[in-house]
Motif scaffolding. Structure first.
Motif, PDB file in Angstrom:
ATOM      1  N   LEU A 179     -76.825  -8.716   8.454  1.00 30.32           N
ATOM      2  CA  LEU A 179     -75.750  -9.362   7.703  1.00 30.32           C
ATOM      3  C   LEU A 179     -74.415  -8.674   7.952  1.00 30.32           C
ATOM      4  N   SER A 180     -74.447  -7.355   8.058  1.00 30.79           N
ATOM      5  CA  SER A 180     -73.200  -6.632   8.328  1.00 30.79           C
ATOM      6  C   SER A 180     -72.708  -6.871   9.746  1.00 30.79           C
ATOM      7  N   ALA A 181     -73.641  -7.223  10.650  1.00 29.29           N
ATOM      8  CA  ALA A 181     -73.273  -7.424  12.053  1.00 29.29           C
ATOM      9  C   ALA A 181     -72.753  -8.831  12.325  1.00 29.29           C
ATOM     10  N   ILE A 182     -73.396  -9.856  11.748  1.00 29.45           N
ATOM     11  CA  ILE A 182     -73.007 -11.233  12.086  1.00 29.45           C
ATOM     12  C   ILE A 182     -72.485 -12.020  10.896  1.00 29.45           C
ATOM     13  N   GLY A 183     -72.504 -11.431   9.717  1.00 27.08           N
ATOM     14  CA  GLY A 183     -71.958 -12.105   8.553  1.00 27.08           C
ATOM     15  C   GLY A 183     -73.020 -12.746   7.677  1.00 27.08           C
ATOM     16  N   LEU A 184     -72.580 -13.245   6.518  1.00 27.16           N
ATOM     17  CA  LEU A 184     -73.483 -13.844   5.550  1.00 27.16           C
ATOM     18  C   LEU A 184     -74.001 -15.185   6.058  1.00 27.16           C
TER      19      LEU A 184
END
Length: 261
Positions: free
Chosen positions: A129-134
């Motif tokens: 989630l931190s890498a590609i978003g929610l």
């Protein structure tokens, strides 16, 4: 030798008993607070259950709000399971100790799988989630990676347990490597592959619900919102939906496994 074996068994049982006692004592349960806590818990659950026609009508009005998150949860579980199973299939041949690959490579793959399995799904979800978003894409990738890790190990163990008889029979009749795999190995491991994949899908439904709480969307996010807003009827409906969904999948997978076996 037999005496040492018996003594070893006794010491093993005593060690297990000591571990169990130590664990229970370590909980430090406040038994005096237990009746009050149970009463509060029963009251909390009671407020999630609809009472009367007004509550039931309210529950029915939630249908439009919950339908899309429900579909998102199912999609994450399906995509994650299928992607993980597809990637795990070839990896299992490398990880199996009975493969043609060097034993050192198989041992290294097994160590990597064991190390990765120790990390909870929610941790992978937070990283992705931190890498590609929610969103549900991150949820599906998280579930797919965890499925890949677990199924690779389980598929490899199934390959290691195949009987050599059918394999030798195919070779004796002039079968090549592909025919040995298709006719000698796959009939033995396919039921296990199917069963473990279906079990994985059931767990992935629950995982997709959990990782939704940390930002992957779906019913998990809906549940978190309803809890934060103290909408206990909404919470009860969402939990009931999850229970129904998991039981439907469990029954369907049971019927499929029974038909295959």
């Amino acid at each position: 030798m037999k005496v040492f074996s018996i003594l070893g068994g006794i010491f093993g049982l005593l060690a297990i008993a000591a571990l169990v006692v130590w664990s229970f004592l370590g909980l430090e349960v406040d038994w005096g607070h237990l009746p009050t806590g149970l009463a509060a818990g029963v009251s909390f659950v009671g407020r999630m259950i609809p009472h009367g026609r007004a509550d039931f009508r309210y529950d029915l009005s939630l249908r439009d709000q919950i339908m899309q998150p429900l579909l998102d949860t199912i999609q994450m579980a399906v995509v994650g399971t299928v992607a993980g199973a597809i990637l795990a299939f070839p990896m299992s041949f490398v990880a199996a100790r009975t493969s043609v690959f060097p034993q050192s490579l198989s041992a290294a793959i097994k160590a990597y799988l064991n190390f990765s399995r120790a990390v909870p799904t929610i941790v992978y979800a937070l990283i992705i989630l931190s890498a590609i978003g929610l969103g549900k894409t991150a949820g599906a990738i998280s579930i797919g990676y965890v499925t890949f890790i677990s199924l690779s190990k389980l598929y490899a163990e199934a390959l290691e347990s195949v009987s050599i008889g059918p394999i030798d029979a195919v070779r004796a009749s002039g079968g090549n490597s592909v025919q040995v795999f298709v006719f000698g190995m796959m009939p033995q491991v396919f039921p296990h592959y199917l069963a473990t994949t279906l079990y994985s899908f059931e767990y992935n439904l629950r995982d997709s619900f959990i990782i939704g709480i940390v930002g992957a969307g779906g019913l998990g996010a809906q549940l978190l919102d309803s809890i934060h807003e103290f909408k206990l009827l909404d919470t009860g409906v969402i939990i009931a939906l999850l229970i129904i969904l998991v039981n439907i999948v469990d029954y369907g997978s049971y019927r499929l496994r029974a038909a295959i076996s």
